[in-house]
Design a protein around this motif. Structure first.
Motif, PDB file in Angstrom:
ATOM      1  N   GLY A 190     114.052 -70.677   3.027  1.00  0.00           N
ATOM      2  CA  GLY A 190     114.673 -69.976   4.147  1.00  0.00           C
ATOM      3  C   GLY A 190     115.588 -68.865   3.681  1.00  0.00           C
ATOM      4  O   GLY A 190     115.555 -67.749   4.231  1.00  0.00           O
ATOM      5  N   ASP A 191     116.397 -69.139   2.655  1.00  0.00           N
ATOM      6  CA  ASP A 191     117.296 -68.107   2.133  1.00  0.00           C
ATOM      7  C   ASP A 191     116.504 -66.940   1.544  1.00  0.00           C
ATOM      8  O   ASP A 191     116.844 -65.766   1.755  1.00  0.00           O
ATOM      9  CB  ASP A 191     118.222 -68.703   1.057  1.00  0.00           C
ATOM     10  CG  ASP A 191     119.201 -69.718   1.635  1.00  0.00           C
ATOM     11  OD1 ASP A 191     119.393 -69.735   2.869  1.00  0.00           O
ATOM     12  OD2 ASP A 191     119.782 -70.489   0.833  1.00  0.00           O
ATOM     13  N   GLU A 192     115.458 -67.263   0.818  1.00  0.00           N
ATOM     14  CA  GLU A 192     114.635 -66.218   0.193  1.00  0.00           C
ATOM     15  C   GLU A 192     113.955 -65.359   1.261  1.00  0.00           C
ATOM     16  O   GLU A 192     113.915 -64.134   1.159  1.00  0.00           O
ATOM     17  CB  GLU A 192     113.597 -66.853  -0.730  1.00  0.00           C
ATOM     18  CG  GLU A 192     112.861 -65.870  -1.588  1.00  0.00           C
ATOM     19  CD  GLU A 192     113.737 -65.170  -2.624  1.00  0.00           C
ATOM     20  OE1 GLU A 192     113.405 -64.027  -2.986  1.00  0.00           O
ATOM     21  OE2 GLU A 192     114.750 -65.763  -3.055  1.00  0.00           O
ATOM     22  N   ILE A 209     114.236 -61.334   2.011  1.00  0.00           N
ATOM     23  CA  ILE A 209     113.052 -60.464   2.079  1.00  0.00           C
ATOM     24  C   ILE A 209     113.027 -59.709   3.402  1.00  0.00           C
ATOM     25  O   ILE A 209     112.761 -58.491   3.444  1.00  0.00           O
ATOM     26  CB  ILE A 209     111.762 -61.287   1.883  1.00  0.00           C
ATOM     27  CG1 ILE A 209     111.676 -61.779   0.444  1.00  0.00           C
ATOM     28  CG2 ILE A 209     110.525 -60.485   2.263  1.00  0.00           C
ATOM     29  CD1 ILE A 209     110.578 -62.802   0.202  1.00  0.00           C
ATOM     30  N   CYS A 210     113.305 -60.404   4.493  1.00  0.00           N
ATOM     31  CA  CYS A 210     113.274 -59.758   5.821  1.00  0.00           C
ATOM     32  C   CYS A 210     114.348 -58.679   5.937  1.00  0.00           C
ATOM     33  O   CYS A 210     114.098 -57.597   6.506  1.00  0.00           O
ATOM     34  CB  CYS A 210     113.445 -60.797   6.917  1.00  0.00           C
ATOM     35  SG  CYS A 210     112.009 -61.863   7.094  1.00  0.00           S
ATOM     36  N   ILE A 218     114.402 -51.024   4.557  1.00  0.00           N
ATOM     37  CA  ILE A 218     113.430 -50.022   4.097  1.00  0.00           C
ATOM     38  C   ILE A 218     112.768 -49.333   5.288  1.00  0.00           C
ATOM     39  O   ILE A 218     112.632 -48.100   5.323  1.00  0.00           O
ATOM     40  CB  ILE A 218     112.381 -50.668   3.174  1.00  0.00           C
ATOM     41  CG1 ILE A 218     113.031 -51.066   1.847  1.00  0.00           C
ATOM     42  CG2 ILE A 218     111.203 -49.728   2.941  1.00  0.00           C
ATOM     43  CD1 ILE A 218     112.132 -51.905   0.942  1.00  0.00           C
ATOM     44  N   MET A 219     112.367 -50.120   6.285  1.00  0.00           N
ATOM     45  CA  MET A 219     111.682 -49.541   7.451  1.00  0.00           C
ATOM     46  C   MET A 219     112.615 -48.644   8.264  1.00  0.00           C
ATOM     47  O   MET A 219     112.194 -47.598   8.777  1.00  0.00           O
ATOM     48  CB  MET A 219     111.111 -50.654   8.338  1.00  0.00           C
ATOM     49  CG  MET A 219     110.008 -51.458   7.686  1.00  0.00           C
ATOM     50  SD  MET A 219     108.636 -50.446   7.116  1.00  0.00           S
ATOM     51  CE  MET A 219     108.014 -49.801   8.643  1.00  0.00           C
TER      52      MET A 219
END
Length: 179
Positions: free
Chosen positions: A125-127, A131-132, A138-139
Motif C-alpha cells: 500500500g505504501d509503495e 507510485i500514484c 508527472i501528469m
C-alpha cells in the motif's frame, strides 16, 4: 505392600474360574488382588483423591465400592502416563497441536517474507501510494512542459490540464474500466 499404621485394611482376592468340559473340571484362571484407594495411592504415589478421580475417569480399574484391581490399575495408570507424556491423553492435546501448527505456519510465513516470496500488505500500500503520487505529479506537469516547447496558448494549455485532471480524478474514483 506397606499399610499405614492404625489402618489395616483386609486384602481381598477374587478367583476367576473357568469351566472346561463340564461342571466337575474347574480350573483356576487368574487371581486379582483388590486394594483400597489408599493402598493404590501409596503404590502409585498418588493421593486418595487422585485415585478416586482416576477411578471416575476410568484410568484405574475400580471393581467395587472403594476397591480397585491392583495389577490392572497399575497397567492402566502406566498406559495413561505414557499417553500423557506423548501429548495424546490430555483434553488440551488438540489445542496444543493446533497452537504448535500455528506457530510453525507463522515461522514459515516469516521465512517466506524474508526470502521475498511474499510482501506485507502495508508495504504494498505504501509503495503504491508513492507510485500514484509520482504519476500524478508527472501528469500534472505535462501541460506546462508542452506549452513551453510548442508555444501553446493559455486556452489550449488549460484544456490539456483539465483533461489530465479529469483522467486522474476518474482513476482516483476507480471509474476507469479496462478497454
Amino acid at each position: 505392600m506397606p499399610i499405614r499404621a492404625g489402618r489395616s485394611a483386609p486384602r481381598s482376592r477374587i478367583v476367576v474360574l473357568t469351566f472346561h468340559q463340564g461342571v466337575n473340571n474347574v480350573k483356576k484362571k487368574s487371581e486379582t488382588e483388590l486394594v483400597t484407594a489408599a493402598q493404590l495411592g501409596t503404590l502409585l504415589g498418588l493421593s486418595v483423591q487422585s485415585v478416586i478421580h482416576y477411578g471416575n475417569e476410568n484410568v484405574v480399574v475400580r471393581v467395587g465400592r472403594g476397591q480397585y484391581d491392583r495389577d490392572a490399575s497399575v497397567l492402566s495408570y502406566c498406559k495413561h502416563l505414557r499417553a500423557s507424556a506423548s501429548g495424546r491423553a490430555t483434553p488440551v492435546a488438540g489445542d496444543r497441536a493446533r497452537h504448535e501448527k500455528a506457530k510453525a505456519d507463522t515461522a514459515e510465513f516469516k521465512l517466506a517474507v524474508s526470502k521475498g516470496k511474499y510482501v506485507l500488505a502495508d508495504e504494498v500500500g505504501d509503495e503504491w501510494a508513492d507510485i500514484c503520487r509520482t504519476v500524478r505529479n508527472i501528469m500534472l506537469a505535462v501541460p506546462a512542459r508542452v506549452a513551453t516547447r510548442h508555444r501553446l496558448s493559455r486556452d489550449v494549455v488549460a484544456t490539456i490540464k483539465a483533461e489530465i485532471s479529469e483522467g486522474l480524478t476518474r482513476l482516483a474514483d476507480d471509474e476507469v474500466s479496462a478497454q
